[in-house]
Design a protein around this motif. Sequence first.
Motif, PDB file in Angstrom:
ATOM      1  N   ALA A 229      23.998 -71.482 -30.184  1.00  0.00           N
ATOM      2  CA  ALA A 229      23.570 -72.873 -29.976  1.00  0.00           C
ATOM      3  C   ALA A 229      22.645 -72.981 -28.764  1.00  0.00           C
ATOM      4  O   ALA A 229      21.684 -73.758 -28.778  1.00  0.00           O
ATOM      5  CB  ALA A 229      24.791 -73.776 -29.811  1.00  0.00           C
ATOM      6  N   PHE A 230      22.909 -72.192 -27.734  1.00  0.00           N
ATOM      7  CA  PHE A 230      22.030 -72.157 -26.561  1.00  0.00           C
ATOM      8  C   PHE A 230      20.638 -71.673 -26.962  1.00  0.00           C
ATOM      9  O   PHE A 230      19.627 -72.232 -26.537  1.00  0.00           O
ATOM     10  CB  PHE A 230      22.640 -71.254 -25.479  1.00  0.00           C
ATOM     11  N   ILE A 231      20.588 -70.664 -27.803  1.00  0.00           N
ATOM     12  CA  ILE A 231      19.295 -70.154 -28.277  1.00  0.00           C
ATOM     13  C   ILE A 231      18.580 -71.220 -29.109  1.00  0.00           C
ATOM     14  O   ILE A 231      17.377 -71.446 -28.944  1.00  0.00           O
ATOM     15  CB  ILE A 231      19.479 -68.857 -29.087  1.00  0.00           C
ATOM     16  N   VAL A 232      19.304 -71.886 -29.986  1.00  0.00           N
ATOM     17  CA  VAL A 232      18.711 -72.956 -30.801  1.00  0.00           C
ATOM     18  C   VAL A 232      18.129 -74.034 -29.896  1.00  0.00           C
ATOM     19  O   VAL A 232      16.962 -74.424 -30.036  1.00  0.00           O
ATOM     20  CB  VAL A 232      19.752 -73.577 -31.763  1.00  0.00           C
ATOM     21  N   TRP A 233      18.955 -74.513 -28.969  1.00  0.00           N
ATOM     22  CA  TRP A 233      18.508 -75.571 -28.059  1.00  0.00           C
ATOM     23  C   TRP A 233      17.307 -75.106 -27.232  1.00  0.00           C
ATOM     24  O   TRP A 233      16.310 -75.816 -27.126  1.00  0.00           O
ATOM     25  CB  TRP A 233      19.659 -75.979 -27.136  1.00  0.00           C
ATOM     26  N   GLY A 234      17.401 -73.924 -26.676  1.00  0.00           N
ATOM     27  CA  GLY A 234      16.340 -73.441 -25.802  1.00  0.00           C
ATOM     28  C   GLY A 234      15.042 -73.134 -26.515  1.00  0.00           C
ATOM     29  O   GLY A 234      13.962 -73.489 -26.032  1.00  0.00           O
ATOM     30  N   ARG A 235      15.132 -72.503 -27.659  1.00  0.00           N
ATOM     31  CA  ARG A 235      13.909 -72.092 -28.362  1.00  0.00           C
ATOM     32  C   ARG A 235      13.268 -73.214 -29.164  1.00  0.00           C
ATOM     33  O   ARG A 235      12.080 -73.177 -29.463  1.00  0.00           O
ATOM     34  CB  ARG A 235      14.160 -70.867 -29.243  1.00  0.00           C
ATOM     35  N   PHE A 236      14.030 -74.227 -29.528  1.00  0.00           N
ATOM     36  CA  PHE A 236      13.422 -75.414 -30.137  1.00  0.00           C
ATOM     37  C   PHE A 236      13.003 -76.419 -29.075  1.00  0.00           C
ATOM     38  O   PHE A 236      12.281 -77.347 -29.353  1.00  0.00           O
ATOM     39  CB  PHE A 236      14.382 -76.088 -31.119  1.00  0.00           C
ATOM     40  N   GLY A 237      13.506 -76.242 -27.850  1.00  0.00           N
ATOM     41  CA  GLY A 237      13.259 -77.199 -26.786  1.00  0.00           C
ATOM     42  C   GLY A 237      12.497 -76.616 -25.619  1.00  0.00           C
ATOM     43  O   GLY A 237      11.364 -76.148 -25.778  1.00  0.00           O
ATOM     44  N   PRO A 238      13.139 -76.595 -24.436  1.00  0.00           N
ATOM     45  CA  PRO A 238      12.419 -76.236 -23.202  1.00  0.00           C
ATOM     46  C   PRO A 238      11.913 -74.787 -23.135  1.00  0.00           C
ATOM     47  O   PRO A 238      10.960 -74.514 -22.429  1.00  0.00           O
ATOM     48  CB  PRO A 238      13.451 -76.501 -22.108  1.00  0.00           C
ATOM     49  N   GLY A 239      12.509 -73.878 -23.883  1.00  0.00           N
ATOM     50  CA  GLY A 239      12.060 -72.485 -23.842  1.00  0.00           C
ATOM     51  C   GLY A 239      11.305 -72.088 -25.091  1.00  0.00           C
ATOM     52  O   GLY A 239      11.241 -70.928 -25.458  1.00  0.00           O
ATOM     53  N   SER A 240      10.697 -73.062 -25.733  1.00  0.00           N
ATOM     54  CA  SER A 240       9.967 -72.825 -26.968  1.00  0.00           C
ATOM     55  C   SER A 240       8.829 -71.833 -26.741  1.00  0.00           C
ATOM     56  O   SER A 240       8.214 -71.786 -25.685  1.00  0.00           O
ATOM     57  CB  SER A 240       9.407 -74.160 -27.465  1.00  0.00           C
ATOM     58  N   PHE A 241       8.561 -71.040 -27.752  1.00  0.00           N
ATOM     59  CA  PHE A 241       7.463 -70.073 -27.668  1.00  0.00           C
ATOM     60  C   PHE A 241       6.098 -70.734 -27.790  1.00  0.00           C
ATOM     61  O   PHE A 241       5.091 -70.114 -27.505  1.00  0.00           O
ATOM     62  CB  PHE A 241       7.609 -69.001 -28.755  1.00  0.00           C
ATOM     63  N   THR A 242       6.083 -71.983 -28.234  1.00  0.00           N
ATOM     64  CA  THR A 242       4.799 -72.676 -28.401  1.00  0.00           C
ATOM     65  C   THR A 242       4.417 -73.491 -27.182  1.00  0.00           C
ATOM     66  O   THR A 242       3.283 -73.929 -27.073  1.00  0.00           O
ATOM     67  CB  THR A 242       4.847 -73.628 -29.625  1.00  0.00           C
ATOM     68  N   GLY A 243       5.366 -73.737 -26.293  1.00  0.00           N
ATOM     69  CA  GLY A 243       5.073 -74.601 -25.176  1.00  0.00           C
ATOM     70  C   GLY A 243       4.884 -73.839 -23.938  1.00  0.00           C
ATOM     71  O   GLY A 243       4.341 -73.954 -22.972  1.00  0.00           O
TER      72      GLY A 243
END
Length: 127
Positions: A113-127
């Motif tokens: 869930a941390f990975i989901v939250w982070g990679r869709f949110g503040p740690g996204s690879f697109t941002g």
Amino acid sequence: MDLALWIAAGLLAAVALTSGIIKTFVPREKLAEAKGGGWTEDAATGFVKSLGVLELLAVAGLILPAALDIAPVVVPVTAVCWVLLMIGAMVTHSRRGEFSLVVLNVVYLVIAAFIVWGRFGPGSFTG
């Protein structure tokens, strides 16, 4: 944040690799004798092997897309799938009264869930 997400993905990939290899290559009868493997007595061999292969694919989905910069959105999508897998594992182990394994599954679910939250949110690879 990025480092924490990479570490989480690496830890989860290590768990998936170990579990996937065991489920894919160890005979179901031998799995049933191991601690936490009793659930395999009630499952078809093909089902157990399929779970193992899915876990091996999760290893690739958690690491390779980001490392190769090819469709990195696959990383959080794989983590969502892992959350769903852990919900199933928690239901299975709780029905069998294996609450220590339920706790372990919750830990894996929280990491995913941390990975989901982070990679869709503040740690996204697109941002």
